[in-house]
Enzyme design. Structure first.
Site, short mmCIF file in Angstrom:
data_model
loop_
_atom_site.label_atom_id
_atom_site.label_comp_id
_atom_site.label_asym_id
_atom_site.label_seq_id
_atom_site.Cartn_x
_atom_site.Cartn_y
_atom_site.Cartn_z
CB SER A 102 -18.13 -5.25 73.32
OG SER A 102 -18.52 -6.22 72.35
CB SER A 104 -17.37 -9.81 71.34
OG SER A 104 -18.19 -9.21 70.36
CE LYS A 159 -21.32 -11.81 70.24
NZ LYS A 159 -20.19 -11.31 71.05
CB SER A 262 -16.92 -13.56 72.16
OG SER A 262 -18.12 -13.55 71.43
#
Length: 297
Positions: A102, A104, A159, A262
């Site tokens: 993705s 994010s 992250k 995100s």
């Protein structure tokens, strides 16, 4: 799908086959090969030199090789054990590959990046259970980390570490503050977000040990919509400017670099230390853009 569990089962099955072959089946094949060679030599001696096979040495070697050859079921189990074991050990304790699914972490990591994750820096963990067996280095603010998603531990997320245990993290009006100190931001040229087909404001964020680029979309409001219930939710206060959280012991506050695209700790809460997989440190392939290969911050 738990690939680590599948790999572990394969190691066990092929390992049993490998041990059984070394201790039982290989000695049996050697005994059969020696018996076949002795019988062949006996037959050659019986017919005498006049009628002996001219290719007797080759035939003798071929006969021995045929008797020593593994049956197909051992060839597809025991023979693969060393390779599967090495892959399992490297993947569990050294590095593990992941693919970015993705946007994010844009602009740091793009969709399609294949990355490597250091599995020992934060301490070695047993595969399957993820139990830590060595202490390792502590996580640092700014580290890009792969972890098991607290809402579904079969899913891996990636992250950036923003808040350490005990930190008070505030993200209000799209400005990050840690323990009452604003995190410095330096404006960069606007970034064209291909996923959303539009430009976003880009900044160089200084978390102390390292700097990294982040994106902000001015069109997106600062308040958090759709925050879920999660452990230690009382540690967080939501308002129309954003959110303020105190990170509980043994947990971390994670955010994506693409701040308005995100799903992270602002929405689903803190990441327990037990969920940490490792630190992402290298892009080893992106088939759409080979220039992406290399380390990143």
């Amino acid at each position: 799908m738990n690939f680590a569990l599948i790999l572990f089962v394969l190691v066990v099955l092929t390992g049993f086959a490998w041990i059984a072959d070394k201790l039982v089946f290989l000695p049996q094949r050697r005994q059969a090969a020696e018996a076949a060679v002795v019988e062949f030599d006996r037959q050659q001696a019986r017919v005498g030199e006049r009628f002996a096979d001219e290719n007797a040495p080759v035939t003798r070697a071929r006969l021995r090789d045929e008797k020593l050859r593994q049956p197909w079921w051992l060839e597809y189990t025991a023979s693969f054990f060393p390779v599967i074991l090495i892959v399992f050990l490297v993947r569990s304790f050294v590095v593990e590959p992941f693919k970015i699914p993705s946007g994010s972490m844009v602009p740091t990591l793009l969709v399609g990046d294949f990355i490597l994750v250091n599995k020992f820096e934060y301490g070695l963990r047993l595969p399957i259970t993820n139990t830590k067996v060595t202490q390792g280095e502590p996580l640092k603010r700014g580290d890009v980390v792969v972890f098991r998603y607290p809402k579904d531990e079969s899913v891996d997320y990636i992250k950036r570490v923003i808040g350490l245990p005990g930190d008070v993290v505030a993200y209000e009006d799209k400005k990050l503050t840690i323990n009452g100190k604003p995190v410095p931001e330096t404006p960069l040229p606007d970034y064209f977000d291909e996923e959303r087909v539009g430009y976003a404001k880009q900044f160089d964020e200084d978390l102390g040990d390292r700097k990294n680029a982040i994106l902000n979309n001015p069109a997106v409001p600062p308040f958090i919509i759709g925050a879920e219930d999660y452990p230690y939710r009382d540690n967080c206060s939501y308002n129309n400017r954003g959110v303020v959280c105190k990170v509980p012991p043994g947990n971390y506050f994670m955010m994506g670099d693409n701040r308005d695209n995100s799903a992270d700790s602002r929405y689903w809460g803190f990441v327990p230390d037990a969920n940490i997989v490792g630190r992402a440190f290298f892009i080893w392939m992106n088939f759409s853009n080979l220039k992406r290969i290399g380390s990143f911050e």
